[in-house]
Write a protein that holds these residues in place. Sequence first.
Motif, PDB file in Angstrom:
ATOM      1  N   VAL A   1       0.838  -1.205   0.000  1.00  0.00           N
ATOM      2  CA  VAL A   1       0.000   0.000   0.000  1.00  0.00           C
ATOM      3  C   VAL A   1       0.868   1.248   0.000  1.00  0.00           C
ATOM      4  CG1 VAL A   1      -1.651   1.333   1.361  1.00  0.00           C
ATOM      5  CG2 VAL A   1      -1.985  -1.116   1.072  1.00  0.00           C
ATOM      6  N   VAL A   2       1.903   1.258   0.821  1.00  0.00           N
ATOM      7  CA  VAL A   2       2.743   2.448   0.944  1.00  0.00           C
ATOM      8  C   VAL A   2       3.510   2.716  -0.349  1.00  0.00           C
ATOM      9  CG1 VAL A   2       4.759   3.392   2.107  1.00  0.00           C
ATOM     10  CG2 VAL A   2       2.930   2.355   3.444  1.00  0.00           C
ATOM     11  N   TYR A   3       4.144   1.683  -0.896  1.00  0.00           N
ATOM     12  CA  TYR A   3       5.000   1.887  -2.069  1.00  0.00           C
ATOM     13  C   TYR A   3       4.181   2.150  -3.332  1.00  0.00           C
ATOM     14  CZ  TYR A   3       9.319   0.594   0.312  1.00  0.00           C
ATOM     15  OH  TYR A   3      10.406   0.583   1.146  1.00  0.00           O
ATOM     16  N   SER A   4       3.033   1.509  -3.470  1.00  0.00           N
ATOM     17  CA  SER A   4       2.283   1.607  -4.725  1.00  0.00           C
ATOM     18  C   SER A   4       1.220   2.695  -4.720  1.00  0.00           C
ATOM     19  CB  SER A   4       1.615   0.255  -5.036  1.00  0.00           C
ATOM     20  OG  SER A   4       2.576  -0.776  -5.149  1.00  0.00           O
ATOM     21  N   TYR A   5       0.693   3.050  -3.530  1.00  0.00           N
ATOM     22  CA  TYR A   5      -0.435   3.981  -3.477  1.00  0.00           C
ATOM     23  C   TYR A   5      -0.161   5.210  -2.608  1.00  0.00           C
ATOM     24  CZ  TYR A   5      -3.109   0.087  -5.453  1.00  0.00           C
ATOM     25  OH  TYR A   5      -3.568  -0.922  -6.268  1.00  0.00           O
ATOM     26  N   TYR A   6       0.342   4.988  -1.395  1.00  0.00           N
ATOM     27  CA  TYR A   6       0.477   6.074  -0.436  1.00  0.00           C
ATOM     28  C   TYR A   6       1.501   7.110  -0.892  1.00  0.00           C
ATOM     29  CZ  TYR A   6       0.625   8.200   4.230  1.00  0.00           C
ATOM     30  OH  TYR A   6       0.553   9.071   5.295  1.00  0.00           O
ATOM     31  N   GLY A   7       2.672   6.642  -1.366  1.00  0.00           N
ATOM     32  CA  GLY A   7       3.702   7.573  -1.818  1.00  0.00           C
ATOM     33  C   GLY A   7       3.246   8.472  -2.951  1.00  0.00           C
ATOM     34  N   PRO A   8       2.720   7.912  -4.059  1.00  0.00           N
ATOM     35  CA  PRO A   8       2.210   8.780  -5.129  1.00  0.00           C
ATOM     36  C   PRO A   8       1.097   9.713  -4.674  1.00  0.00           C
ATOM     37  CG  PRO A   8       2.493   6.533  -5.932  1.00  0.00           C
ATOM     38  CD  PRO A   8       2.724   6.489  -4.453  1.00  0.00           C
ATOM     39  N   ALA A   9       0.238   9.256  -3.766  1.00  0.00           N
ATOM     40  CA  ALA A   9      -0.847  10.117  -3.279  1.00  0.00           C
ATOM     41  C   ALA A   9      -0.299  11.298  -2.496  1.00  0.00           C
ATOM     42  CB  ALA A   9      -1.811   9.314  -2.415  1.00  0.00           C
ATOM     43  N   LEU A  10       0.719  11.063  -1.668  1.00  0.00           N
ATOM     44  CA  LEU A  10       1.310  12.159  -0.898  1.00  0.00           C
ATOM     45  C   LEU A  10       1.920  13.210  -1.819  1.00  0.00           C
ATOM     46  CD1 LEU A  10       3.074  10.295   2.052  1.00  0.00           C
ATOM     47  CD2 LEU A  10       1.193  11.914   2.223  1.00  0.00           C
TER      48      LEU A  10
END
Length: 663
Positions: A98-107
Amino acid sequence: YVILYTFTMANEVKSNALDDEFIYFWERVSCFVAREFIYEDKCDFVSRAVDCNRSTNVVPYMFLMSCKLKCINPFQEHCLLALFVTMSFMMLALLMHVVYSYYGPALKTVSKLIHMNEHLAGVTILAFGNSSADLFVHLANVRSKVPVYSASISSALFVAMVSGGLVCYINPFRMNGFETVRDILFLIFGMSLVNFYLLRPGEVSAMEYVGMFMVYFLYIVVNILDLYLVRREVTILKAKIEKLEMLDETLEIYDKISSLRRTLDRFQDHKLEIYERKNSGVSLSIKDFATKRMATYKRVSVNMERNRNIMYDRNRGKNYRIYRDFILELRPIKCRDWRRANMVDRACLLTKAPLVLICILYIPLVDYEMKKHGWKKLLNILHVMLNPAISVMVFNSLISTPSDQLWYIEIKNDYYIGLYTLLITLPLAAFIFFTARTDRPPRYHWVSSWQRLLKSILTKYLRFKVFAIMNLTGCMLLIYLCATEIDRVMEVVSRNLELDGEFMSASVKSWTNNLGTVVANTAMAMHGYPKMAYASAIGGPIFSEHSLFKNIILQNQKLIKSYVTALVMSPSIVLFVRKWLKEPGERSTEFGDYGHNAFFFLLFGLLCTLLWSTTLGFFARRSMGIFSITLYVIYLLYIKLIHAGIIHSFSYDRRLKASFGDL
């Protein structure tokens, strides 16, 4: 009548504290008292104790062991605990995905849309998102006797030293000197203030609680004003350069322009850019351990408009390949990844496949670095309907479910609350279907739902994105569930193995509570944003500490901002809630046996960070990352020696008190 009344009152039995222990036994008793019973009686106890449901996040581990799987001997118990630990690794795999694929780009997307720079985004969005899970864990255990300040400051030490050290090692970078020094000093001030209030004699007043809570807000206001003044200075410098360029070119004018441009280069971090990721991975060669000056590289900004229109063809229909794109996107394992993987990697891919599919169906992907910014028309329409409904149902259940019930069991009774969101999302989904194309994301793919609506109808102010916001909230929900579930597994394992709860809280649980923080910060560093990650590592502890004081009493400028957040806010909130609930206890016990040691180690680590950063010209080198991690390892060795009784901690010896009455 008077005689009868007098006789009744004289013989009326008034309950005392010991009577209350029996009356409210099942509401107050810890679920882990079950380990004192024989195996045949554990199921009956676990079924009746309210804490067994209250301490459950997703999986009721004690109920499974005692009732469903009917554990009858220590061997079976240890096998089940090993199985639970294996399940926690699956949760960790989901968290990392979740962090590498979604959370980082969202931030990155949200930070750019609200015009933040790396530093401000690190101390606000990233720090709060990382530290909120630790805060929720402390609030969930607000009635426990574990020293909350000791747990919070141990977590802050782990985040500051380990997470910050990993950021420095993975992606060495040049710090902003003013922001780094300011953040470290804010964190030292915040933790010293909390320490002062907890150690001084007398009760802490409500205004002092508010004062502790306001330290974090003052920290945020200072960062916002700093960014405003920097951007104002940049505007003035650009105006001066343009004015000088209009004059006749002379040697004096050339020198002035060169001087102004050098000054302008120092403010290059006043806004956030979306950069292309480096192809090279983390280097582990021996020469990287030398304290040489870091090698600089030029970061290339992503051409967002080109990525948006790269597949656009006006001759195609709006729904060209809509079903094919939908089916291909639902694949939890990509063919290219499967071909390149070895046997172990393929086993990992198969294990993660169900979890990855959940993320695909629940979280919309918005990534400027991808073709079409990750836009999949039919899948995103499904996200518009599912994401708000699921989020609302889960949040409502987490908040409103009674302590003796499991929150996800109660969803079936309150599911209609999530269905209410369809009154808004169904028309929106229909609008997207009839207006959007499959080969190019619509503008509202990266404009916030309510901002875009207001812009088209009333004004044109706000600049968010509906899908980016759903991405961010969905990621934070899954990160919270995964992080707290891992913490629950460690709690069950430690209690059943009869490990000291305070020692586990100061060591192992400080890791498990902050796994999301470490993964998120390292992900941002690997994406090319080490300043944001380091700011979160310092800003997060500030939030945690003041929240804890608010909890006790009421969890990154780059890395440093995360520390400040976690260390100042979280304990303040927890201590405040304990006082509001009239939970017994002395403030001196909030330090426990390890709180003072964690405080001095964190203070020493921050002072060392000030020393090496100023000495090395604010270059965060790999050697300094190794130094920070080594300092935390020394802390673990120190508390292990304290736990073994070999050395004495910095804490005061506790006074012996009677359970009821006075000695």
